[in-house]
Design an enzyme around this catalytic site. Structure first.
Site, short mmCIF file in Angstrom:
data_model
loop_
_atom_site.label_atom_id
_atom_site.label_comp_id
_atom_site.label_asym_id
_atom_site.label_seq_id
_atom_site.Cartn_x
_atom_site.Cartn_y
_atom_site.Cartn_z
N GLY A 135 0.33 -10.39 -3.91
CA GLY A 135 -1.11 -10.30 -3.65
C GLY A 135 -1.62 -11.58 -3.01
O GLY A 135 -0.99 -12.15 -2.13
N LYS A 154 11.15 -13.82 -3.98
CA LYS A 154 9.92 -13.07 -4.31
C LYS A 154 9.95 -13.03 -5.82
O LYS A 154 10.52 -12.10 -6.44
CB LYS A 154 10.00 -11.66 -3.69
CG LYS A 154 8.91 -10.71 -4.16
CD LYS A 154 7.69 -10.72 -3.28
CE LYS A 154 6.59 -9.83 -3.84
NZ LYS A 154 5.44 -9.71 -2.94
N SER A 175 6.09 -6.26 -8.01
CA SER A 175 5.63 -5.02 -8.65
C SER A 175 5.69 -3.89 -7.64
O SER A 175 5.89 -4.12 -6.44
CB SER A 175 4.21 -5.22 -9.21
OG SER A 175 3.34 -5.64 -8.20
N PRO A 213 1.48 -10.57 17.21
CA PRO A 213 1.08 -9.24 17.67
C PRO A 213 1.65 -8.13 16.79
O PRO A 213 2.60 -8.37 16.04
CB PRO A 213 1.70 -9.14 19.08
CG PRO A 213 2.25 -10.47 19.40
CD PRO A 213 2.42 -11.23 18.12
N THR A 267 -3.32 -8.26 -0.44
CA THR A 267 -2.05 -7.54 -0.42
C THR A 267 -1.93 -6.83 0.93
O THR A 267 -2.95 -6.58 1.60
CB THR A 267 -1.99 -6.55 -1.61
OG1 THR A 267 -0.70 -5.97 -1.65
CG2 THR A 267 -3.04 -5.48 -1.54
N GLU A 268 -0.72 -6.55 1.36
CA GLU A 268 -0.47 -5.75 2.58
C GLU A 268 -0.98 -6.42 3.86
O GLU A 268 -1.46 -5.74 4.77
CB GLU A 268 -1.11 -4.35 2.46
CG GLU A 268 -0.45 -3.44 1.45
CD GLU A 268 0.86 -2.82 1.94
OE1 GLU A 268 0.86 -2.22 3.02
OE2 GLU A 268 1.87 -2.96 1.24
N GLU A 302 7.63 -15.87 -1.48
CA GLU A 302 6.51 -14.96 -1.23
C GLU A 302 5.77 -14.68 -2.53
O GLU A 302 6.36 -14.27 -3.54
CB GLU A 302 6.99 -13.63 -0.63
CG GLU A 302 5.80 -12.73 -0.30
CD GLU A 302 6.15 -11.29 0.04
OE1 GLU A 302 7.29 -11.01 0.43
OE2 GLU A 302 5.24 -10.45 -0.11
N GLY A 332 1.04 -8.70 5.52
CA GLY A 332 2.21 -9.07 6.32
C GLY A 332 2.98 -10.27 5.79
O GLY A 332 3.75 -10.89 6.53
N LYS A 333 2.81 -10.62 4.51
CA LYS A 333 3.53 -11.77 3.95
C LYS A 333 5.05 -11.58 4.07
O LYS A 333 5.76 -12.50 4.48
CB LYS A 333 3.18 -11.97 2.46
CG LYS A 333 1.73 -12.27 2.18
CD LYS A 333 1.48 -12.51 0.70
CE LYS A 333 1.69 -11.32 -0.20
NZ LYS A 333 0.74 -10.21 0.00
N THR A 334 5.52 -10.39 3.70
CA THR A 334 6.97 -10.15 3.72
C THR A 334 7.48 -10.12 5.16
O THR A 334 8.52 -10.70 5.48
CB THR A 334 7.30 -8.79 3.04
OG1 THR A 334 6.66 -8.76 1.77
CG2 THR A 334 8.77 -8.61 2.88
N ASP A 379 10.47 -5.72 -1.05
CA ASP A 379 10.22 -7.00 -0.38
C ASP A 379 11.44 -7.91 -0.47
O ASP A 379 11.88 -8.50 0.51
CB ASP A 379 9.03 -7.73 -1.02
CG ASP A 379 7.70 -7.10 -0.62
OD1 ASP A 379 7.72 -6.04 0.03
OD2 ASP A 379 6.65 -7.67 -0.98
N LEU A 396 3.93 -5.13 16.10
CA LEU A 396 5.24 -4.72 16.63
C LEU A 396 5.33 -3.19 16.52
O LEU A 396 5.43 -2.65 15.42
CB LEU A 396 6.34 -5.38 15.79
CG LEU A 396 7.78 -5.19 16.26
CD1 LEU A 396 8.01 -5.86 17.61
CD2 LEU A 396 8.76 -5.75 15.23
#
Ligand SMILES: Nc1ncnc2c1ncn2[C@@H]1O[C@H](COP(=O)(O)OP(=O)(O)OP(=O)(O)O)[C@@H](O)[C@H]1O
Ligand SMILES: [Mg+2]
Length: 235
Positions: free
Chosen positions: A119, A38, A42, A206, A12-13, A116, A15-17, A55, A208
């Site tokens: 997790g 998505k 949750s 990179p 999780t977290e 997306e 950078g998928k979104t 998201d 941002l």
């Protein structure tokens, strides 16, 4: 008919979104229409009695989708937990066949549909049903998003191994810099992951260093510059 791509991550977290939204915007600028989904979100925050799916809203905005938010995110959950646990706590029933039929509606309308996950691959979505099961149900290939930091080689190879042993097709890996500060591993991670996975490295994104809500074009340009567009075009 559209090409669907499932955006999963090593965790999780990662950078998928951010990346799915950036790809959708990049394609929009190239004249390719991207739908977004998505399916289960949750951790939605309740505001004026309505669960706000952060998201899905970001994906909708980045892709300029005019689809109803309930198609983009058919299931919203409040607890910031794996969807299966949040659904259990909230008494929500999730119908995966419904997710598939909405996906199929979107597929007819777009050149590409980005889905997306929640997790990582084995995160449970509903009861014992995981992201792997959803990907099989939708019958679409996967892009793996990985963070560029110490530990990512192991997490990425575990994810790729799980995908392969489950019979999924992995199109490639995108390595994402989630922090402006490199660690000692940052430089070598992309090369080593490419070598050991034997998969295409679709890009190294990179960090941002600006707030992104108002910077949709900056994210699209960042993806455009750092994702291998030739590899993506072949998909
Ligand atoms: N390249 C980047 N530069 C700067 N910030 C980034 C970058 N990639 C992601 N972020 C930020 O990192 C945070 C996590 O990214 P994101 O929400 O896309 O992760 P995720 O994998 O979709 O998480 P979740 O599992 O909750 O869906 C967000 O605040 C996002 O804006
Ligand atoms: Mg996300």
């Amino acid at each position: 008919m559209a090409n669907g791509i499932f955006i999963t991550g090593t965790d999780t977290e990662v950078g998928k979104t951010f990346i799915a939204g950036g790809l959708a915007r990049m394609w929009l600028k190239m004249g390719k229409r991207a739908g977004v989904m998505k399916p289960i979100e949750s951790g939605c925050v309740r505001s004026d009695g309505v669960l706000q799916p952060r998201d899905a809203l970001f994906l909708k905005e980045m892709s300029a989708s005019i689809d109803d938010l309930d198609l983009i995110v058919p299931y919203r959950l409040e607890h910031p937990l794996a969807p299966s646990i949040a659904a259990e706590l909230e008494g929500v029933e999730i119908d995966l066949e419904n997710v598939k039929s909405i996906y199929q509606q979107l597929e007819l309308k777009y050149d590409v549909v980005l889905v997306e996950g929640a997790g990582g691959l084995l995160s449970p979505l509903y009861k014992t049903f995981t992201n792997v099961d959803l990907i099989k149900l939708l019958g679409i290939p996967v892009i793996v998003v990985a963070r560029n930091a110490l530990g990512t080689i192991n997490h990425t190879l575990l994810t790729v191994g799980c995908a392969r042993s489950s019979g999924l097709t992995v199109l490639g890996i995108i390595i994402n810099n989630l922090s402006p500060n490199d660690d000692l591993s940052t430089n070598d991670n992309p090369r080593v992951i490419k070598e050991l996975s034997g998969l295409p490295l679709l890009g190294v994104i990179p960090f941002l260093p600006v707030p992104h809500c108002e910077n949709m074009e900056l994210i699209a340009d960042l993806l455009d510059e750092h994702v291998d567009a030739d590899l993506l075009r072949e998909m």
